[in-house]
Scaffold this motif. Structure first.
Motif, mmCIF file in Angstrom:
data_model
loop_
_atom_site.group_PDB
_atom_site.id
_atom_site.type_symbol
_atom_site.label_atom_id
_atom_site.label_comp_id
_atom_site.label_asym_id
_atom_site.label_seq_id
_atom_site.Cartn_x
_atom_site.Cartn_y
_atom_site.Cartn_z
ATOM 1 N N ASP A 21 -30.323 -8.195 51.997
ATOM 2 C CA ASP A 21 -31.477 -8.666 52.377
ATOM 3 C C ASP A 21 -31.943 -6.891 52.996
ATOM 4 O O ASP A 21 -31.309 -6.592 53.437
ATOM 5 C CB ASP A 21 -30.961 -9.456 53.716
ATOM 6 C CG ASP A 21 -32.383 -9.873 54.606
ATOM 7 O OD1 ASP A 21 -33.760 -9.249 54.531
ATOM 8 O OD2 ASP A 21 -32.191 -11.011 55.438
ATOM 9 N N ASP A 51 -34.420 -19.883 44.544
ATOM 10 C CA ASP A 51 -35.755 -20.122 45.655
ATOM 11 C C ASP A 51 -35.895 -18.308 46.109
ATOM 12 O O ASP A 51 -34.556 -17.340 46.298
ATOM 13 C CB ASP A 51 -35.741 -20.641 47.089
ATOM 14 C CG ASP A 51 -35.482 -21.856 46.355
ATOM 15 O OD1 ASP A 51 -36.499 -22.639 45.755
ATOM 16 O OD2 ASP A 51 -34.804 -22.589 47.469
ATOM 17 N N ASP A 53 -37.206 -14.774 48.277
ATOM 18 C CA ASP A 53 -37.207 -14.323 48.995
ATOM 19 C C ASP A 53 -37.638 -13.067 49.236
ATOM 20 O O ASP A 53 -36.722 -12.399 48.603
ATOM 21 C CB ASP A 53 -36.110 -14.203 50.174
ATOM 22 C CG ASP A 53 -35.938 -13.814 51.164
ATOM 23 O OD1 ASP A 53 -37.364 -13.433 51.294
ATOM 24 O OD2 ASP A 53 -35.452 -14.287 51.803
ATOM 25 N N LYS A 56 -35.587 -9.540 49.864
ATOM 26 C CA LYS A 56 -33.878 -9.995 48.915
ATOM 27 C C LYS A 56 -34.466 -9.123 47.665
ATOM 28 O O LYS A 56 -35.690 -9.841 47.071
ATOM 29 C CB LYS A 56 -33.176 -10.985 48.735
ATOM 30 C CG LYS A 56 -33.052 -11.781 50.784
ATOM 31 C CD LYS A 56 -31.876 -13.318 50.390
ATOM 32 C CE LYS A 56 -31.077 -13.005 52.120
ATOM 33 N NZ LYS A 56 -30.395 -14.083 52.801
#
Length: 536
Positions: A21, A51, A53, A56
């Motif tokens: 992150d 999934d 993000d 990230k």
């Protein structure tokens, strides 16, 4: 003449530290500055079928990486990594001039065939493929030569030597390198990825550079050595060495800017680097995650960690098995005793009193007045302090479930001189007879994240004693800033900040179970107070 290339893996291997992150702007800036610094190969993150993000460095599609690397620097190659089994070749789009240039494939021994099938498919799609066996040191010579035959037939861009355990000295590394060098097709580059458990990454990199002859060589590094556990070789140190000893090629000052602006702030929250624990991991041929698991328990000293590592079967040491280490930890802690008499005595001394539990949270100091006002009420309290003896609250009993805390308290206060009884869980080696010893195994939770949290264990004990109402002080919850977690500096434990956040979630969930058996009143501010949740 051979070419020495540096691959920066900050956004990929470093991502294990902060759960990948970084934030989208930071990812873009790091990639841009690595390119401006003339880094030869920039690893942008993982490709996985999960999934996506945008904040990230774990990508589901190659196309999701493209915006971060545009415009591409001509002198840099851009790559990502696939862990064999986490995404199929059919989900990887063909290479284009704007996409990443290469894909690294990492695989375990049992995944060799699957990894090579993936590698061939990615080569057909135009990617430069890097074959990277996990823990090259676990292969014997015959196994390694058989693997090299498959590599020579495939002819990928690179084949890697991986010191997962960070245990190789120069002599051992060079033996491995020469075996590969003598048997690998001369057009295939050799890569070297190390971990820094024994602080050997930089010296070993120098040895390889001086010994590689005509062979092209890639050496992995990350900014500030960012990586879980002991971390990696530092990109800024390696590039400066090449600038001064081979040829001036890199703008190392840009890497230092990344350290200052982006990587150091991450290290304050999610620290990495050499420690005695990771030294023990390397010298016992153990995956560093075993030590990370035991360190995060915050209950063991280094001698005990060493004893548990020794119990890991040889065949399980190189690859991390969380179920195994958790079972070994719990078994190590178990020491069954007959605690019927101790329980009977505890019921007697607590009978008819208001039970007050004092945990070591910072609110013990911050909310002094509120605490004193509560304790001055005209009721008969029985105060149990957990793994600590606060300066301004005299307990009626001390509960200790942690070997490290036991030794601290014994050293600071001396058990003989205490004016109140001590309740000890049976996992602790006290060295002498203690009146109140209760079974450790009866009090632990099945949730490995919080299995032997001291406060939860005491709550279980109180439920077993028939207590139905308690008042808690200093049960604050875990902050990622560890200095906010305890009222005294000597109580601070080094811990993975990411795990502290996760522990709060697990604790909140478990406290609901506790509160179905026990009426809990929060005297001081606590993250676990359901009233606070409603207010928020």
């Amino acid at each position: 003449m051979n070419k020495i290339s540096v691959l920066d893996c900050t956004l990929r291997d470093g991502g294990y530290v902060n759960d990948f992150d970084f934030s989208a702007p930071t990812i873009r800036t790091i990639i841009s500055k690595l390119g401006k610094a003339h880094m030869d190969i920039i690893e942008c993150g993982f490709l996985k079928d999960v999934d996506y993000d945008e904040n990230k460095t774990v990508f589901r599609q190659v196309e999701q990486i493209t915006p971060f690397i545009t415009p591409k620097k001509k002198h840099s190659m851009y790559v990502a990594m696939i862990v064999t089994g986490t995404i199929s070749a059919s989900k990887i789009a063909p290479r284009t001039k704007d996409s990443i240039d290469g894909i690294r494939i990492t695989f375990h021994k049992k995944e060799v065939d699957e990894a090579f099938t993936l590698g061939y498919a990615l080569m057909d799609k135009g990617y430069k493929v890097f074959m990277q066996p996990v823990g090259t040191t676990t292969y014997n010579d015959i196994e390694l030569l058989a693997l090299l035959e498959k590599v020579n037939e495939m002819k990928p861009y690179a084949f890697y030597l991986v010191d997962t355990l960070g245990k190789l000295y120069a002599k051992q590394l060079l033996k491995l390198f020469y075996l590969v060098d003598d048997n690998l097709d001369e057009d295939i580059t050799i890569g070297y990825h190390s971990h820094n458990n024994l602080q050997l990454s930089f010296s070993n990199a120098q040895e390889l550079i001086q010994s590689c002859g005509k062979r092209n060589l890639i050496i992995d590094a990350s900014v500030l050595g960012m990586g879980r556990g002991a971390g990696n070789l530092c990109s800024e140190i390696l590039t400066q060495y090449i600038n001064e000893n081979i040829e001036y090629r890199y703008h190392t000052e840009l890497l230092i800017e990344l350290v200052d602006e982006y990587i150091s702030p991450i290290s304050y929250i999610h620290p990495w680097g050499y420690s005695a624990g990771y030294f023990l991991a390397a010298t016992n041929n153990c995956h560093p995650n075993y030590v990370g698991f035991l360190l995060n328990k915050q209950t063991l000293n280094m001698k005990q960690i060493y004893q548990i590592l020794k119990k890991i079967p040889e065949e399980e040491r190189a690859l991390y098995n969380e179920k195994l280490i958790d079972s070994l930890y719990l078994k190590f802690q178990e020491n069954e005793v007959d605690d019927k008499e101790a329980m009977k005595k505890l019921r007697k001394i607590m009978n008819g009193k208001d039970i007050v539990v004092v945990a070591p949270g910072k609110s013990v100091v911050d909310e002094k007045e509120k605490i004193h006002e509560f304790l001055e009420r005209e009721t008969e309290h029985f105060i149990i302090s957990v793994n600590n003896i606060p300066d301004e609250i005299l307990p009626d009993a001390l509960f200790i479930s942690n070997q490290k805390r036991f030794h601290q308290i014994k050293k600071m206060h001396g058990l003989k001189d205490l004016s109140f009884p001590v309740i000890i869980t049976s996992n602790i080696d006290t060295g002498k007879e203690i009146e109140y010893v209760v079974n450790y195994s009866n009090l632990v939770m099945s949730d490995t994240m919080i299995s032997d949290n001291a406060c939860l264990m005491l709550f279980h004990l109180l439920i077993d004693l028939g207590i139905d109402e308690i008042f808690v002080i200093g049960f604050d919850g875990y902050h990622t800033n560890v200095e906010r977690n305890y009222y005294a500096k000597q109580l601070i434990n080094s811990s993975d900040r990411e795990k502290l956040s996760k522990m709060n979630k697990h604790m909140k969930k478990y406290m609901k179970k506790i509160e179905s058996h026990l009426d809990v009143h929060y005297v001081t501010d606590s993250m676990y107070d359901p009233k606070k949740e409603k207010e928020n």
